[in-house]
Design a protein around this motif. Structure first.
Motif, PDB file in Angstrom:
ATOM      1  N   ASP A 192       0.713  -1.271   0.014  1.00 29.33           N
ATOM      2  CA  ASP A 192      -0.021   0.032  -0.205  1.00 29.33           C
ATOM      3  C   ASP A 192       0.956   1.249  -0.033  1.00 29.33           C
ATOM      4  N   PRO A 193       0.297   2.390  -0.607  1.00 28.86           N
ATOM      5  CA  PRO A 193      -1.001   2.553  -1.366  1.00 28.86           C
ATOM      6  C   PRO A 193      -0.643   1.891  -2.686  1.00 28.86           C
ATOM      7  N   THR A 194      -1.794   1.156  -3.416  1.00 25.62           N
ATOM      8  CA  THR A 194      -1.633   0.495  -4.486  1.00 25.62           C
ATOM      9  C   THR A 194      -3.088   0.537  -5.207  1.00 25.62           C
ATOM     10  N   PHE A 195      -3.347  -0.086  -6.507  1.00 22.13           N
ATOM     11  CA  PHE A 195      -4.640  -0.012  -6.945  1.00 22.13           C
ATOM     12  C   PHE A 195      -5.744  -0.978  -5.819  1.00 22.13           C
ATOM     13  N   SER A 196      -6.713  -0.461  -5.577  1.00 22.20           N
ATOM     14  CA  SER A 196      -7.580  -0.915  -4.637  1.00 22.20           C
ATOM     15  C   SER A 196      -8.275  -2.297  -4.960  1.00 22.20           C
ATOM     16  N   MET A 197      -8.545  -2.608  -6.371  1.00 20.90           N
ATOM     17  CA  MET A 197      -9.477  -3.593  -7.024  1.00 20.90           C
ATOM     18  C   MET A 197      -8.866  -4.817  -6.338  1.00 20.90           C
ATOM     19  N   TYR A 198      -7.605  -5.197  -6.230  1.00 22.65           N
ATOM     20  CA  TYR A 198      -7.121  -6.351  -5.933  1.00 22.65           C
ATOM     21  C   TYR A 198      -7.497  -6.678  -4.604  1.00 22.65           C
ATOM     22  N   ARG A 199      -7.632  -5.885  -3.631  1.00 24.40           N
ATOM     23  CA  ARG A 199      -8.031  -6.310  -2.119  1.00 24.40           C
ATOM     24  C   ARG A 199      -9.273  -6.146  -2.124  1.00 24.40           C
ATOM     25  N   ILE A 200     -10.250  -5.278  -2.743  1.00 27.03           N
ATOM     26  CA  ILE A 200     -11.806  -5.398  -2.798  1.00 27.03           C
ATOM     27  C   ILE A 200     -12.217  -6.625  -3.404  1.00 27.03           C
ATOM     28  N   LEU A 201     -11.585  -7.019  -4.774  1.00 28.62           N
ATOM     29  CA  LEU A 201     -12.134  -8.183  -5.262  1.00 28.62           C
ATOM     30  C   LEU A 201     -11.797  -9.393  -4.362  1.00 28.62           C
ATOM     31  N   ALA A 202     -10.771  -9.478  -3.577  1.00 28.67           N
ATOM     32  CA  ALA A 202     -10.420 -10.724  -2.939  1.00 28.67           C
ATOM     33  C   ALA A 202     -11.296 -10.623  -1.577  1.00 28.67           C
ATOM     34  N   THR A 203     -11.735  -9.403  -1.078  1.00 28.96           N
ATOM     35  CA  THR A 203     -12.485  -9.488   0.038  1.00 28.96           C
ATOM     36  C   THR A 203     -13.937 -10.076  -0.140  1.00 28.96           C
ATOM     37  N   THR A 204     -14.388  -9.662  -1.694  1.00 27.65           N
ATOM     38  CA  THR A 204     -15.843 -10.099  -2.189  1.00 27.65           C
ATOM     39  C   THR A 204     -15.611 -11.651  -2.150  1.00 27.65           C
ATOM     40  N   LEU A 205     -14.598 -12.332  -2.535  1.00 28.28           N
ATOM     41  CA  LEU A 205     -14.579 -13.838  -2.425  1.00 28.28           C
ATOM     42  C   LEU A 205     -13.883 -14.284  -1.151  1.00 28.28           C
ATOM     43  N   GLY A 206     -13.994 -13.479   0.081  1.00 33.28           N
ATOM     44  CA  GLY A 206     -13.634 -14.255   1.094  1.00 33.28           C
ATOM     45  C   GLY A 206     -12.123 -14.675   1.030  1.00 33.28           C
ATOM     46  N   ILE A 207     -11.210 -13.729   0.225  1.00 30.35           N
ATOM     47  CA  ILE A 207      -9.953 -14.237   0.473  1.00 30.35           C
ATOM     48  C   ILE A 207      -8.956 -13.306   1.201  1.00 30.35           C
ATOM     49  N   PRO A 208      -8.419 -13.598   2.178  1.00 30.42           N
ATOM     50  CA  PRO A 208      -7.248 -12.537   3.020  1.00 30.42           C
ATOM     51  C   PRO A 208      -6.279 -11.880   2.160  1.00 30.42           C
ATOM     52  N   SER A 209      -6.268 -10.828   2.339  1.00 29.74           N
ATOM     53  CA  SER A 209      -5.229  -9.970   1.907  1.00 29.74           C
ATOM     54  C   SER A 209      -4.110  -9.587   3.011  1.00 29.74           C
ATOM     55  N   ILE A 210      -2.828  -9.498   2.501  1.00 25.99           N
ATOM     56  CA  ILE A 210      -1.794  -9.126   3.653  1.00 25.99           C
ATOM     57  C   ILE A 210      -1.282  -7.835   3.014  1.00 25.99           C
ATOM     58  N   THR A 211      -0.990  -6.651   3.622  1.00 29.43           N
ATOM     59  CA  THR A 211      -0.687  -5.607   3.201  1.00 29.43           C
ATOM     60  C   THR A 211       0.734  -5.127   3.864  1.00 29.43           C
ATOM     61  N   VAL A 212       1.619  -4.839   2.943  1.00 27.23           N
ATOM     62  CA  VAL A 212       2.853  -4.347   3.319  1.00 27.23           C
ATOM     63  C   VAL A 212       2.866  -2.639   2.991  1.00 27.23           C
ATOM     64  N   GLU A 213       3.998  -2.193   3.632  1.00 29.48           N
ATOM     65  CA  GLU A 213       4.074  -0.772   3.545  1.00 29.48           C
ATOM     66  C   GLU A 213       5.179  -0.381   2.473  1.00 29.48           C
ATOM     67  N   ARG A 214       5.071   0.905   2.053  1.00 29.95           N
ATOM     68  CA  ARG A 214       6.147   1.211   1.166  1.00 29.95           C
ATOM     69  C   ARG A 214       6.975   2.387   1.685  1.00 29.95           C
ATOM     70  N   ASN A 215       8.002   2.771   1.201  1.00 31.41           N
ATOM     71  CA  ASN A 215       8.735   3.681   2.032  1.00 31.41           C
ATOM     72  C   ASN A 215       8.277   5.152   1.597  1.00 31.41           C
ATOM     73  N   PRO A 216       8.029   5.690   2.657  1.00 35.97           N
ATOM     74  CA  PRO A 216       7.170   6.965   2.674  1.00 35.97           C
ATOM     75  C   PRO A 216       7.790   8.117   1.667  1.00 35.97           C
ATOM     76  N   LYS A 217       9.004   8.006   1.276  1.00 33.09           N
ATOM     77  CA  LYS A 217       9.860   8.914   0.610  1.00 33.09           C
ATOM     78  C   LYS A 217       9.733   8.661  -0.833  1.00 33.09           C
ATOM     79  N   ASP A 218       9.953   7.369  -1.364  1.00 34.76           N
ATOM     80  CA  ASP A 218       9.926   6.988  -2.789  1.00 34.76           C
ATOM     81  C   ASP A 218       8.811   5.913  -3.331  1.00 34.76           C
ATOM     82  N   PHE A 219       8.071   5.365  -2.215  1.00 33.89           N
ATOM     83  CA  PHE A 219       7.090   4.489  -2.299  1.00 33.89           C
ATOM     84  C   PHE A 219       7.750   3.233  -3.014  1.00 33.89           C
ATOM     85  N   SER A 220       8.956   2.976  -2.490  1.00 34.21           N
ATOM     86  CA  SER A 220       9.524   1.456  -2.951  1.00 34.21           C
ATOM     87  C   SER A 220       8.982   0.579  -1.696  1.00 34.21           C
TER      88      SER A 220
END
Ligand SMILES: *Cc1c(COP(=O)(O)O)cnc(C)c1O
Length: 374
Positions: free
Chosen positions: A119-147
């Motif tokens: 995160d942040p990234t395209f929201s659709m992956y997590r939204i569609l996973a949630t509608t299918l009852g599939i768990p999502s794991i979210t990791v962070e990005r470096n706030p300076k360059d988003f790596s």
């Protein structure tokens, strides 16, 4: 209502352009489409095709042969391949959204797997996973360059509390932040075991001119997603495609709906690929406008703006590590009443590159807003 799945109560239906606006003229810069409609000459060709060649009482072609073959050629050219992709490397969907859902069904459904996103990234992956009852794991990005925090990503793969990570979704270049994958990120993705599917979403490929499609030749666990919704100006007609090795493609074909793509949409995408030079001829203008908008936004002292490889820019109020969600919400509402729609997402603003006139109006309205900030 007791027949509904209990976990759906937490979900909200997706709305684009939430709230609307009363402005007379509206610059739509919140959904990253091309600012240019399909040229009239091509619309007329499509209209003729509709009149003469589409029998509306008949189901569309469900095998997509011709379209797949044109896509295979286009994708091979973009990747500078010596041996071209074939139809067996391509699946087409009702937008790439449908393909994302097919990927999730084919990999993680039924408690078999989790997905990993940064995160942040395209929201659709997590939204569609949630509608299918599939768990999502979210990791962070470096706030300076988003790596992506690769240490955390690697740790997430090793977790044992949730079903194992079966799919990693990355966008190249990322939305809403605009950067292509870094060399370190690509090296990490290449190092992943073959029991994890690596999905590289290249929705903005035509703007970045950077692709990892050539990797498909040697990697059975990679998949590239592309779309006709952005540079090809066909968002209204919903066509996306996947490039992967035949085994992965066959799995997607098994789980998709039989007539997923209307005849008209198939023809529109075909026509787009027969006219790539014409349609993509405006890409240099959009890239130049992106750079112009970037430079001008950098001159606004109260904003911090990141460079972008896509057709949008990510900007935040300074200081970037302070909470600013309320101010950003107010900013987006103010611009909306003036007739500029931009997106408040991922902790900042995402502003699509529009026509030169639209971009000019965006700049004036942003400057007027931040001038009044304390
Ligand atoms: C816009 C976009 C898409 C396109 O989705 P469609 O369903 O093909 O319109 C896919 N991925 C990302 C990251 C996008 O921003």
């Amino acid at each position: 209502m007791s027949f509904l799945r209990a976990d759906l109560a937490q979900l909200k239906a997706y709305v684009s352009h939430p709230g609307g606006t009363t402005a007379q003229q509206v610059d739509i810069l919140d959904t990253n489409e091309s600012p240019y409609d399909l040229p009239l000459a091509l619309k007329e060709k499509l209209a003729n095709y509709y009149t003469e060649a589409i029998a509306t009482n008949r189901y569309p072609n469900g095998s997509h042969h011709r379209l797949k073959s044109l896509i295979a050629t286009y994708a091979s050219t973009s990747a500078h391949l010596t041996t071209n992709f074939s139809e067996a490397n391509i699946s087409v969907g009702n937008g790439s959204d449908e393909l994302i859902r097919s990927i999730l069904i084919a990999t993680c459904l039924g408690g078999e797997g989790s997905i990993l996103v940064a995160d942040p990234t395209f929201s659709m992956y997590r939204i569609l996973a949630t509608t299918l009852g599939i768990p999502s794991i979210t990791v962070e990005r470096n706030p300076k360059d988003f790596s992506i925090d690769l240490t955390k990503a690697q740790a997430a793969i090793a977790q044992t509390k949730l079903p194992p990570v079966k799919v990693i979704f990355v966008v190249h270049p990322n939305s809403p932040t605009g950067q292509c994958l870094t060399d370190a990120e690509i090296t990490w993705l290449r190092s992943l075991p073959e029991n994890i599917l690596v999905v590289i979403d290249e929705a903005y490929y035509e703007f970045s001119q950077q692709t990892l499609a050539a990797e498909i030749v040697t990697r059975p666990n990679w998949l590239i997603l592309r779309t006709f919704s952005k540079a090809f100006r066909l968002a209204a007609l919903r066509v996306g495609y996947a490039i992967a090795q035949p085994t992965v493609i066959q799995a997607l074909e098994k789980v998709r709906l039989p007539y997923n793509l209307p005849s008209f949409s198939q023809q529109a995408a075909t026509l787009a690929l027969e006219n790539t030079d014409y349609l993509l001829g405006v890409i240099p203008e959009i890239q130049a406008e992106r750079e112009h908008l970037f430079t001008e936004l950098q001159h606004i002292n109260k904003l911090h703006t990141w460079p972008s490889d896509a057709n949008f820019l990510h900007t935040r109020l300074k200081p970037i590590d302070q909470p600013q969600e309320q101010q950003l919400a107010h900013l987006v509402e103010t611009l909306k009443t003036e007739g500029t729609l931009i997106r408040h997402t991922g902790g900042g603003l995402r502003i699509s590159v529009g026509t030169p006139q639209e971009n000019q109006r965006t700049l004036v309205r942003l400057k007027n807003f931040v001038k009044l900030l304390p």
